[in-house]
Scaffold this motif. Structure first.
Motif, PDB file in Angstrom:
ATOM      1  N   PRO A  80      -7.656 -14.088  -4.893  1.00  0.00           N
ATOM      2  CA  PRO A  80      -6.212 -13.295  -4.579  1.00  0.00           C
ATOM      3  C   PRO A  80      -5.352 -13.130  -5.924  1.00  0.00           C
ATOM      4  O   PRO A  80      -5.349 -13.969  -6.662  1.00  0.00           O
ATOM      5  N   THR A 113       0.819 -14.177  -0.198  1.00  0.00           N
ATOM      6  CA  THR A 113      -0.415 -14.074  -0.720  1.00  0.00           C
ATOM      7  C   THR A 113      -0.849 -12.598  -0.851  1.00  0.00           C
ATOM      8  O   THR A 113      -0.558 -11.876   0.143  1.00  0.00           O
ATOM      9  N   SER A 160      -1.339 -16.116  -4.888  1.00  0.00           N
ATOM     10  CA  SER A 160      -1.799 -17.012  -3.810  1.00  0.00           C
ATOM     11  C   SER A 160      -0.593 -17.822  -3.433  1.00  0.00           C
ATOM     12  O   SER A 160       0.078 -18.711  -4.448  1.00  0.00           O
ATOM     13  N   SER A 189      -4.190 -10.022  -1.546  1.00  0.00           N
ATOM     14  CA  SER A 189      -5.731 -10.061  -1.953  1.00  0.00           C
ATOM     15  C   SER A 189      -5.974  -8.667  -2.055  1.00  0.00           C
ATOM     16  O   SER A 189      -5.537  -7.723  -1.073  1.00  0.00           O
ATOM     17  N   THR A 219      -0.523  -9.737   1.649  1.00  0.00           N
ATOM     18  CA  THR A 219      -1.638  -9.907   2.689  1.00  0.00           C
ATOM     19  C   THR A 219      -0.839 -10.873   3.702  1.00  0.00           C
ATOM     20  O   THR A 219      -1.313 -10.824   5.180  1.00  0.00           O
TER      21      THR A 219
END
Lengths: 227, 302
Positions: free
Chosen positions: A16, A8, A19, A10, A55
């Motif tokens: 995001p 993911t 994802s 963001s 992330t």
């Protein structure tokens, strides 16, 4: 060769850009990543280039785990990748030979290797007769072939091409894709991000479709789906 | 590092300078002005130091004794004074010698005028020590010490001269220090601007280098080199020019103010340059490096 596990990315509080993506690409595969703008294609390329950090999730490329990679290792890692951009990104003040040689100079290759390798890759992309030309003296297709030669000259494991035909007419686009296919046939993994429907449908390669940061389909010998 | 890489970095460094030649010239000129002023202040400070030190040696303290003091005690006092670390030299002058010197100074050839004192030396009690110091700042301390010795009647000192020389020296030192620091800061700022323009002009190339796998140091090296070259050129020009100017000016001053040449002499240029040369070059290169280092750090997060 390329492994994304629950990745993911963001940028802020909003939705995001990528994802929970899962993707596995084997050595020697040819893969199209398609989707409209904002689908997360560019984020995927940036993550693979380690221009951005995920992330969450794990990314492994050519045996290197990107989420734990130290900054000083990034340069060495990128030498395993060859990158081709939509806008070619050639150095306008240097001729074709120097643009390709530049890729070898920056990684400290000896002069003898440069003199041997540069003509070799320029021959592969059909530009042996244009070595002395400046980028502005070349057509769009020829400029993109210089960019491919530059990506190829360090013999990378993977070629990442971000909209390589975006600025080209259909015939030139076919020529560029033919070159990338030839490179792939020699065992190099090729990942092409594109929204050129005709090319994707004509080549019948693996197609990964993205929409709103999510991988919505992944087909062997696939076609372009309007996601 | 391979020779081809070093060659590449060198070429790029010079290329950067050529590409932004107007900024480069501005940086070099500011640096040159800076190092030139530095050279001037350095030369003045070292010469003032040199001249005051010479003057210090010429400004002795005179120690007189109580009337009828024995020669043994005078000798003892001499030994005590000589043992002090700030004492450069000590010379004994007897009453007769003092009188001879006095006669010579004040009567000159007119010896008849002094004949009235022929058998009666008026300076019979003027035996004294002439004490020279190696450090003028210690003069009050030494005077206090000598005055405390038994048998000492009086100590004559040129306190005013000592204080004046000392304050001139420190004023020149602090004023030049402040001016030089300000100029060096301006040079660093200008060099950092020049390097920053170079980075902006080459941002596309830098981006490509990063994608291809150039290391941070490879990307940064030409910019460091640019700063170092600008600093070195900016230092070498004024240092070369000042060498000749210094010799000319020193010669001119001594020729024009003839009287000075009796009491003042300047440090020769080669002697000054033994220190000024390396310091000036190091300053130029150092400021150039600092200027480019800060900019490259800020703009090149590669």
């Amino acid at each position: 060769m390329i492994d994304l596990v629950d990745v993911t990315k963001s940028y802020g509080e909003g939705k995001p850009a990528l994802s929970h993506a899962n993707l596995h690409i084997d050595k020697g595969e040819f893969v199209f990543v398609v989707g409209s703008s904002g689908s997360g294609k560019s984020t995927l390329i940036k993550l693979l280039l380690k221009e951005l950090n995920a992330t969450s999730g794990n990314i492994t490329v050519s045996g290197e785990r990107l989420e734990v990679m130290r900054h000083r290792r990034v340069a060495k890692y990128r030498r395993k990748l060859g990158v081709v951009f939509q806008d070619f990104r050639l150095l306008k003040d240097r001729n074709v030979y120097e643009n390709v040689a530049f890729a070898q100079r920056v990684i400290g290759r000896p002069g003898s290797a440069i003199r041997r390798m540069v003509p070799e890759v320029l021959k592969e992309v059909g530009l042996s007769n244009k070595m002395k030309s400046l980028p502005d003296e070349l057509s769009g297709g020829e400029q993109q072939r210089v960019a491919i030669a530059r990506a190829l000259v360090n013999r990378p494991d993977i070629i990442l091409a971000d909209e390589p035909t975006g600025n080209l007419d259909p015939q030139t686009s076919d020529e560029i894709m033919a070159i990338l296919e030839r490179i792939n046939n020699r065992g190099t993994t090729v990942l092409v991000v594109t929204h050129n429907k005709d090319i994707v449908n004509a080549m019948r390669k693996r197609v990964v479709t993205m929409k709103d940061g999510v991988i919505v389909s992944d087909e062997k010998e696939g076609v372009y789906h309007e996601a | 590092m391979r020779p081809s890489t070093i060659w590449y970095i060198l070429r790029q460094g010079f290329k950067n300078i050529r590409r932004n030649w107007m900024f480069s010239v501005a940086s070099v000129l500011t640096m040159a002005a800076c190092i030139f002023l530095f050279s001037i202040f350095y030369a003045i400070t070292t010469n003032v130091n040199y001249i005051t030190r010479k003057a210090e040696e010429k400004v002795p303290i005179t120690v007189f004794f109580d009337e009828g003091l024995s020669e043994e005690r005078m000798q003892e006092i001499g030994e005590l004074i000589e043992a002090r670390p700030e004492v450069e030299s000590i010379v004994f002058e007897s009453g007769d010698e003092a009188w001879e010197k006095f006669k010579e100074t004040y009567f000159g050839d007119d010896s008849e005028a002094a004949d009235g004192f022929r058998d009666d030396n008026p300076l019979v009690n003027s035996s004294n020590y002439q004490v020279s110091l190696n450090n003028l700042e210690k003069q009050p301390e030494l005077v206090a010490y000598i005055e405390s010795l038994e048998g000492v009647r009086n100590v004559n000192q040129a306190e005013q001269a000592a204080e004046t020389l000392d304050s001139v020296r420190s004023v020149i030192y602090y004023v030049s220090l402040v001016i030089i620091v300000i100029l060096l800061l301006i040079s660093a700022f200008l060099i950092s601007n020049t390097v920053s323009v170079g980075i902006t002009v080459r941002s596309e190339e830098i981006g490509i280098m990063k994608y291809i796998g150039a290391t941070d140091s490879f990307v940064r090296a030409p910019f460091f080199l640019e700063g170092v070259i600008l600093g070195a050129i900016g230092a070498a020009i004024p240092l070369g020019a000042f060498y000749f100017i210094y010799n000319e000016v020193a010669g001119y001053i001594l020729r024009t103010y003839n009287v000075l040449s009796l009491s003042v002499d300047f440090i020769p240029a080669p002697v000054i340059y033994r220190t000024l040369g390396p310091i000036g070059l190091a300053l130029g290169i150092g400021v150039g490096l600092i200027g480019s280092l800060t900019t490259v750090r800020k703009h090149l997060r590669v």
